[in-house]
Design an enzyme around this catalytic site. Sequence first.
Site, PDB file in Angstrom:
ATOM      1  N   HIS A   1       0.839  -1.203   0.000  1.00 11.97           N
ATOM      2  CA  HIS A   1       0.000   0.000   0.000  1.00 11.97           C
ATOM      3  C   HIS A   1       0.877   1.257   0.000  1.00 11.97           C
ATOM      4  O   HIS A   1       0.564   2.242  -0.661  1.00 11.97           O
ATOM      5  CB  HIS A   1      -0.889   0.028   1.253  1.00 11.97           C
ATOM      6  CG  HIS A   1      -1.884  -1.079   1.329  1.00 11.97           C
ATOM      7  ND1 HIS A   1      -1.762  -2.136   2.197  1.00 11.97           N
ATOM      8  CD2 HIS A   1      -3.034  -1.300   0.636  1.00 11.97           C
ATOM      9  CE1 HIS A   1      -2.794  -2.942   2.051  1.00 11.97           C
ATOM     10  NE2 HIS A   1      -3.579  -2.477   1.107  1.00 11.97           N
TER      11      HIS A   1
ATOM     12  N   GLU B   1      -1.503  -4.086  -8.877  1.00 13.05           N
ATOM     13  CA  GLU B   1      -1.631  -5.193  -9.846  1.00 13.05           C
ATOM     14  C   GLU B   1      -1.800  -6.530  -9.153  1.00 13.05           C
ATOM     15  O   GLU B   1      -2.177  -7.509  -9.770  1.00 13.05           O
ATOM     16  CB  GLU B   1      -0.391  -5.237 -10.752  1.00 13.05           C
ATOM     17  CG  GLU B   1      -0.345  -4.094 -11.743  1.00 13.05           C
ATOM     18  CD  GLU B   1       0.788  -4.222 -12.729  1.00 13.05           C
ATOM     19  OE1 GLU B   1       1.617  -5.148 -12.576  1.00 13.05           O
ATOM     20  OE2 GLU B   1       0.864  -3.387 -13.634  1.00 13.05           O
TER      21      GLU B   1
ATOM     22  N   ASP C   1      -4.070  -7.459  -7.193  1.00 16.69           N
ATOM     23  CA  ASP C   1      -5.469  -7.843  -7.426  1.00 16.69           C
ATOM     24  C   ASP C   1      -5.785  -7.514  -8.883  1.00 16.69           C
ATOM     25  O   ASP C   1      -6.489  -6.544  -9.187  1.00 16.69           O
ATOM     26  CB  ASP C   1      -6.390  -7.087  -6.465  1.00 16.69           C
ATOM     27  CG  ASP C   1      -6.105  -7.472  -5.024  1.00 16.69           C
ATOM     28  OD1 ASP C   1      -6.134  -8.667  -4.706  1.00 16.69           O
ATOM     29  OD2 ASP C   1      -5.821  -6.567  -4.218  1.00 16.69           O
TER      30      ASP C   1
HETATM   31  O1  PAF Z   1      -8.421  -4.048  -2.915  1.00 14.00           O
HETATM   32  C1  PAF Z   1      -9.061  -3.734  -1.903  1.00 14.00           C
HETATM   33  O2  PAF Z   1      -8.511  -3.507  -0.819  1.00 14.00           O
HETATM   34  C2  PAF Z   1     -10.583  -3.590  -1.999  1.00 14.00           C
HETATM   35  O3  PAF Z   1     -11.135  -4.538  -2.856  1.00 14.00           O
HETATM   36  C3  PAF Z   1     -11.029  -2.165  -2.387  1.00 14.00           C
HETATM   37  C4  PAF Z   1     -10.577  -1.771  -3.774  1.00 14.00           C
HETATM   38  C5  PAF Z   1     -10.500  -1.163  -1.381  1.00 14.00           C
HETATM   39  C6  PAF Z   1     -12.568  -2.083  -2.382  1.00 14.00           C
HETATM   40  O4  PAF Z   1     -13.073  -2.402  -1.125  1.00 14.00           O
END
Ligand code: PAF
EC number: 6.3.2.1
Length: 282
Positions: free
Chosen positions: A35, A147, A149
């Site tokens: 993140h 990427e 996900d």
């Molecule tokens: O990838 C995630 O953490 C979640 O699917 C998201 C995009 C924040 C939506 O809840």
Amino acid sequence: MTELVHTRADLARFRSAYPGTVAVVMTMGALHEGHETLLRAARERADHVIVTIFVNPLQFGPTEDFDRYPRTLETDLEVCRRAGADLVFAPAVADMYPGGAPAVRVNPGPLGEDLEGASRPGFFHGVLTVVLKLLQLTRPDLAFFGEKDYQQLTLVRRMCRDLDVPVEVVGVPTVRERDGLALSSRNRYLSTAERAVALSLSRALAAGVAAAGEGHDAAAVLTAAQAAFGVGGSGARLDYLVLTDPDLEPGPVRGPARLLVAAWVGETRLIDNAPVQLDPAG
Ligand code: PAF
């Protein structure tokens, strides 16, 4: 200075004061270095960065880990501060869904039923619905998604294109541990032994990428990946291991492609993927 707000009214107040380019990074919290990389990428492109932290009940199935999902707001805020985010929007469920679970949801189309969607019915309806809502609430110029996900990233791009959502969707490469394990909030559920088993996923991808690099065709790339995963004998339970078009379109695969894998390690479901370059003449 990173501000924290919980209500849409406070979000709107800060948002309307932001001149220039605004980026959003949507998360469910439990922030890790992956993140942080998204936040830094956003910081480089935008004048203001908004982070959303919301564990979205719509994307959890009845047997999934909504209650167990880690909630770590204090440490998440430290990550946001370190990465230079301007605003963190962490709404309560009642703030996001004041009328209860929404009757109207975004339909992800056929791709939403495939791969992750096949194992997790309704998952992408829930994801796209909250993503669209968060885009409406934050009104960003840019939205950054990992990427890691990959199917989610593909569907978000497609939703924004198909529904004319005025935002640039930016994909950011997966961050990995030194031994190849893709960073994920779910890794914290793994025991030491399970963590070792979890390496089957990245090992399969690496073998597929290497086979493609040696000029093998799609079938041989997949076979190499399956062998490296150790199908049946790795301790991980394979859900899918597929080689597809980079936009996840059905049809023959040649040139740029994507290798995607999902597997259960104990009680924890992990996913990973990698770009693969096949011979364009295929
Ligand atoms: O990838 C995630 O953490 C979640 O699917 C998201 C995009 C924040 C939506 O809840």
